[in-house]
Enzyme design. Structure first.
Site, short mmCIF file in Angstrom:
data_model
loop_
_atom_site.label_atom_id
_atom_site.label_comp_id
_atom_site.label_asym_id
_atom_site.label_seq_id
_atom_site.Cartn_x
_atom_site.Cartn_y
_atom_site.Cartn_z
N GLY A 72 0.80 -1.22 0.00
CA GLY A 72 0.00 0.00 0.00
C GLY A 72 0.83 1.26 0.00
O GLY A 72 0.46 2.26 -0.63
N THR A 73 1.95 1.26 0.70
CA THR A 73 2.79 2.46 0.78
C THR A 73 3.33 2.83 -0.60
O THR A 73 3.27 4.00 -1.00
CB THR A 73 3.94 2.26 1.77
OG1 THR A 73 3.40 2.16 3.10
CG2 THR A 73 4.92 3.41 1.72
N GLN A 175 -7.84 -0.19 4.02
CA GLN A 175 -8.59 -0.70 5.17
C GLN A 175 -10.01 -1.13 4.81
O GLN A 175 -10.71 -1.69 5.64
CB GLN A 175 -8.65 0.36 6.28
CG GLN A 175 -7.35 0.54 7.03
CD GLN A 175 -6.93 -0.69 7.80
OE1 GLN A 175 -7.74 -1.53 8.19
NE2 GLN A 175 -5.62 -0.82 8.04
N SER A 195 -3.65 -3.32 -0.38
CA SER A 195 -2.49 -4.00 0.19
C SER A 195 -2.85 -5.43 0.53
O SER A 195 -3.89 -5.69 1.15
CB SER A 195 -2.01 -3.28 1.45
OG SER A 195 -0.90 -3.94 2.02
N HIS A 197 -1.55 -7.71 2.65
CA HIS A 197 -1.52 -8.24 4.02
C HIS A 197 -2.62 -7.68 4.91
O HIS A 197 -2.74 -8.05 6.06
CB HIS A 197 -0.14 -8.02 4.66
CG HIS A 197 0.14 -6.62 5.10
ND1 HIS A 197 0.09 -6.23 6.41
CD2 HIS A 197 0.49 -5.53 4.39
CE1 HIS A 197 0.41 -4.94 6.50
NE2 HIS A 197 0.66 -4.50 5.29
N THR A 233 11.45 -6.86 -11.02
CA THR A 233 10.95 -8.22 -11.22
C THR A 233 9.72 -8.47 -10.38
O THR A 233 9.70 -8.20 -9.18
CB THR A 233 12.04 -9.24 -10.84
OG1 THR A 233 13.19 -9.00 -11.64
CG2 THR A 233 11.55 -10.67 -11.05
N CYS A 328 2.65 1.96 11.10
CA CYS A 328 3.79 2.65 10.48
C CYS A 328 4.38 3.72 11.38
O CYS A 328 5.40 4.31 11.07
CB CYS A 328 3.36 3.27 9.14
SG CYS A 328 2.89 2.03 7.92
#
Length: 388
Positions: A72-73, A175, A195, A197, A233, A328
């Site tokens: 996501g970042t 979220q 994201s 995870h 990659t 974070c």
């Protein structure tokens, strides 16, 4: 000894065994580079493109509009810089990956911020005023669900406002992915971040949706992967895992949301019963204004400020995993920037706790977590807290 109670799903979620099963053959045998022309490379390319098609189908998008990222970042950073806008508009309650990207963008162009209300929602009237003053081509970045408080923004209305002014809208939907059917046309977004995870998929993979026709230039250079929009990659196993996680999330969404919403309501009620006026709820009261998995509370100062870190450590000693907000910014004792943006005083913003619920949580765990919070609060305040 009872197992730990994990209530930090907004930080990361456990990998679904079915996702691991889908990834396992790629990690063991189908390890080729998706850019190679030999058979192993072609198999890897097939896996990546199959995953791209599946992710796109869940978003109501075209496969060509999906860019795989490291998370996501990276997706948020690419969304801020990729369109090459002259102005970026956001707000101070966004995730750190947006806040810091926008702040850095200020060296290249104009930056403007929209205020949020005491409930944490973006002030759309002010947004309308700000974008009207900008030339067409500005970029607005707003999250769908706030990662600290769970408040839900009206992204559909925001998109209408931004598009009427000739701008583009980026939405951090990290979220929301487990609980909302994220149809990009219904939302009206031009760019959207996800994201892996955060929806029981692997770490190290994310998605940036880029609507066809939206100006976008890749910010990572060094190769022509992802149609030149993201060099490097491809992480084939993680990409396969993300697609599988999205498959499962969409299939089980209604059941998961119903289960988690019931646990959220239970925890809210138990905290009110046990702690009463000792706590301030930073999460909206109304169901439609909050995501089903997040509860954020603060202990406002009375005679003295409450040490939020001690509350979290106390919960950990009780076997409950919670947080003070964004993972974070963990390891700091700074007040939550989200709560400050909502108008909370610094001491209250420092003494916050976020519980975030997942599909694997049970009613018994919620009951035990509430009781643990009560015991920690008793120790922190060094006095008896009456139970109604």
């Amino acid at each position: 000894m009872r197992p730990r109670i994990y209530l930090d799903h907004a930080a990361t979620t456990p990998l679904d065994p079915r996702v691991f099963e889908a990834m396992s053959p790629v990690l063991k045998a189908d390890f080729g580079n998706a850019s190679s022309v030999h058979s192993l490379g072609r198999k890897a390319r097939y896996l990546v493109e199959d995953a791209r098609e599946r992710v796109a189908s869940h978003l109501g998008a075209q496969a060509s509009e999906i860019v795989f990222t490291s998370g996501g970042t990276e997706a948020n950073n690419a969304a801020i810089y990729g369109p090459g806008s002259h102005t970026v508009i956001s707000n101070q309650a966004e995730h750190e990956s947006v806040l810091k990207a926008v702040a850095a963008f200020g060296k290249l162009g104009r930056v403007s911020n929209v205020r949020v209300g005491s409930d944490g929602r973006v002030d759309l009237k002010q947004l309308e005023q700000i974008v009207a003053e900008e030339k067409p081509g500005c970029l607005v970045s707003l999250m769908l669900v706030n990662n600290e408080t769970g408040v839900v923004n009206d992204i559909r209305r925001a998109a209408e406002i931004v598009h009427a002014a000739g701008g583009h809208l980026h939405c951090d939907a990290v979220q929301a992915a487990t609980f909302e059917p994220l149809d990009v046309d219904s939302l009206g977004v031009d760019l959207m971040s996800l994201s892996g995870h955060k929806l029981n998929g692997p770490k190290g993979v994310g998605v940036l949706y880029v609507r066809a026709g939206t100006p976008f230039k890749g910010v990572t250079v060094g190769g022509s992967q992802e149609r030149g929009r993201r060099a490097g990659t491809e992480n084939v196993a993680a990409i396969v895992g993300m697609a599988k996680a999205m498959d499962l999330s969409r299939r089980e969404m209604e059941e998961t949301r119903k289960h988690i919403r019931a646990l959220q309501s239970m925890l809210l009620e138990r905290i009110r019963d046990l702690l009463g006026s000792r706590v301030v709820f930073n999460t909206p009261k109304e169901d439609h204004l909050r995501a089903p998995h997040i509860i954020n509370i603060s202990f406002p100062p009375e005679n003295r400020a409450v040490d939020g870190e001690m509350i979290l450590l106390g919960l950990d000693l009780e076997g409950v995993c919670a947080s003070s907000g964004s993972a974070c910014t963990s390891g700091t004792i700074l007040p939550s920037h989200v709560l400050l943006a909502m108008g909370r005083d610094e001491d209250t913003a420092k003494a916050s706790v976020r519980f975030s619920i997942g599909a694997s949580n049970t009613r018994d765990e919620i009951e035990r977590a509430a009781d643990a919070l009560k015991r920690v609060a008793v120790r922190v305040f060094e006095e008896r807290i009456a139970v109604d």
